[in-house]
Design a protein around this motif. Structure first.
Motif, PDB file in Angstrom:
ATOM      1  N   TYR A   1       0.797  -1.222   0.000  1.00  0.00           N
ATOM      2  CA  TYR A   1       0.000   0.000   0.000  1.00  0.00           C
ATOM      3  C   TYR A   1       0.840   1.288   0.000  1.00  0.00           C
ATOM      4  N   LEU A   2       1.555   1.529   1.108  1.00  0.00           N
ATOM      5  CA  LEU A   2       2.265   2.812   1.283  1.00  0.00           C
ATOM      6  C   LEU A   2       3.221   3.161   0.147  1.00  0.00           C
TER       7      LEU A   2
ATOM      8  N   GLN B   1       1.548   4.905  -2.557  1.00  0.00           N
ATOM      9  CA  GLN B   1       0.540   5.871  -2.148  1.00  0.00           C
ATOM     10  C   GLN B   1       1.091   7.263  -1.865  1.00  0.00           C
ATOM     11  N   THR B   2       2.269   7.320  -1.231  1.00  0.00           N
ATOM     12  CA  THR B   2       2.750   8.614  -0.741  1.00  0.00           C
ATOM     13  C   THR B   2       4.280   8.723  -0.761  1.00  0.00           C
ATOM     14  N   VAL B   3       4.761   9.964  -0.769  1.00  0.00           N
ATOM     15  CA  VAL B   3       6.217  10.184  -0.692  1.00  0.00           C
ATOM     16  C   VAL B   3       6.735   9.898   0.718  1.00  0.00           C
ATOM     17  N   GLN B   4       5.813   9.821   1.672  1.00  0.00           N
ATOM     18  CA  GLN B   4       6.208   9.504   3.056  1.00  0.00           C
ATOM     19  C   GLN B   4       6.304   7.981   3.257  1.00  0.00           C
TER      20      GLN B   4
ATOM     21  N   GLU C   1      -0.836  14.523   0.637  1.00  0.00           N
ATOM     22  CA  GLU C   1       0.541  14.420   1.133  1.00  0.00           C
ATOM     23  C   GLU C   1       0.695  15.080   2.496  1.00  0.00           C
TER      24      GLU C   1
ATOM     25  N   TRP D   1      -0.314  12.603   5.103  1.00  0.00           N
ATOM     26  CA  TRP D   1       0.739  11.597   5.308  1.00  0.00           C
ATOM     27  C   TRP D   1       1.897  12.165   6.115  1.00  0.00           C
ATOM     28  N   LEU D   2       2.244  13.428   5.818  1.00  0.00           N
ATOM     29  CA  LEU D   2       3.333  14.079   6.563  1.00  0.00           C
ATOM     30  C   LEU D   2       2.957  14.197   8.041  1.00  0.00           C
TER      31      LEU D   2
ATOM     32  N   ALA E   1       3.311  10.899   9.732  1.00  0.00           N
ATOM     33  CA  ALA E   1       4.722  10.579   9.998  1.00  0.00           C
ATOM     34  C   ALA E   1       5.209  11.326  11.239  1.00  0.00           C
TER      35      ALA E   1
END
Lengths: 283, 63
Positions: A126-127, A130-133, B39, B42-43, B46
């Motif tokens: 998944y991840l 999905q994202t740059v993180q 994003e 998501w940041l 994190a």
């Protein structure tokens, strides 16, 4: 590639070895120690990590076909079939879980199982797409071994173990983003949203530098909470000074310098753990 | 020695808070090819994970 080599490649032996070293550091730093637990827990963690690596090969087949670095992997080459790889991962996962559950403790077994799922399912499936993180959040699974090692010995989650995990967690982004800058074209071709692909090199370099500052602050915490002494303090100052200087210099350098940082970050973590152990046992 | 440990602990805390702020600040200055709102979530996740890991460590440090 013969089948023994193929199955060994599926396990990503170098990654598993690094995981085991991290777990060993967690075990050695814990207030209690047993050689019996040391051996069984390491075998269990190695089996679980190998299972996760095999699942990663299985899920990432389509990307591996595109990327130059991974085109020789056993599943891409057809040396091992997907069903055999799945069976292999299941058996390894069960052996690992069984060893940890029956001979170490329930908490370690459950945490290891969560790390396996975190890497093989949450991150890879998944991840990652999905994202740059992706590597920041997914890095939690890769950072777990020192915690697993500590919990294997003590049967509880201590703040010192969380700190060891935190060091690896914050070390992961500058490590992987440096490689991502170097391999940006391949990641773009495989449609993986790594930070340099989505936000460009400059923003990635800012993030690498900021995470290195964060890492510097965190690596002083073992000294601040009384986990380590002067030897660690002095060595980590030298290691951090070089890492910070390199990531700062990256702003004016090319992708080859990013690869140099990637290689240095491996040495950095390895030396950090060695110094942590030396400080714990020798001083 | 004890005083230095306290200084290091507080300095580390200030650096961590500053870097968190800088990560969010630079995020808004970035140009991207994807939906910025996703994003940002998501940041934040994190940073939240990191914060969750910091709490027990600093708790131990200040004890």
């Amino acid at each position: 590639m013969n089948s023994v080599n193929a199955y060994l490649t599926l396990c990503k032996p170098r990654v598993v070895l690094l995981m085991m070293i991290k777990a060993m550091v967690g075990m050695a730093m814990s207030p209690v120690f047993s050689w019996q637990i040391f051996f069984i827990a390491n075998i269990g963690i190695a089996c679980a990590a190998s299972a996760a690596a095999t699942l990663n090969h299985l899920v990432d087949q389509h990307i591996d076909r595109i990327m130059l670095r991974t085109q020789n992997r056993p599943l891409v080459q057809g040396v091992v079939t997907p069903s055999r790889a799945l069976l292999f991962a299941t058996v390894l996962g069960l052996i690992g879980f069984g060893l940890l559950y029956f001979f170490v403790n329930t908490v370690t077994a459950l945490l290891t199982f969560c790390s396996l799922l975190g890497y093989a399912v949450v991150y890879t499936l998944y991840l990652k797409h999905q994202t740059v993180q992706n590597i920041v959040i997914g890095g939690l699974a890769g950072a777990a071994p020192p915690l697993l090692g500590w919990v294997a010995m003590t049967n509880h989650i201590g703040p010192q173990a969380i700190l060891l995990m935190l060091i690896v967690f914050v070390w992961t982004p500058p490590h992987f983003w440096s490689l991502a800058i170097y391999r940006k074209t391949e990641y773009a071709k495989a449609n993986v949203p790594m930070m340099p692909v989505v936000f460009g090199d400059h923003y990635t370099k800012i993030n690498i530098f900021l995470y290195t500052i964060l890492l510097t602050a965190i690596t002083y915490l073992p000294f601040a909470i009384g986990m380590s002494g002067w030897l660690y303090f002095i060595c980590i100052t030298v290691l951090n000074a070089r890492f910070l200087a390199m990531t700062f210099r990256l702003f004016s350098k090319d992708i080859f310098y990013a690869y140099k940082i990637f290689k240095y970050s491996i040495v950095y973590l390895f030396v950090l753990f060695i110094v942590l152990l030396l400080d714990h046992f020798v001083i | 020695m004890m005083h230095l440990r306290w200084v290091v602990l507080i300095a580390a805390m200030l650096v961590i808070v500053s870097v968190f702020a800088a990560l969010v600040y630079y995020f808004f200055t970035a140009k991207s090819t994807v939906k910025i709102k996703n994003e940002l979530i998501w940041l934040m996740l994190a940073l939240l994970i990191m914060l969750g890991l910091f709490v027990p460590v600093f708790h131990q440090g200040f004890l």
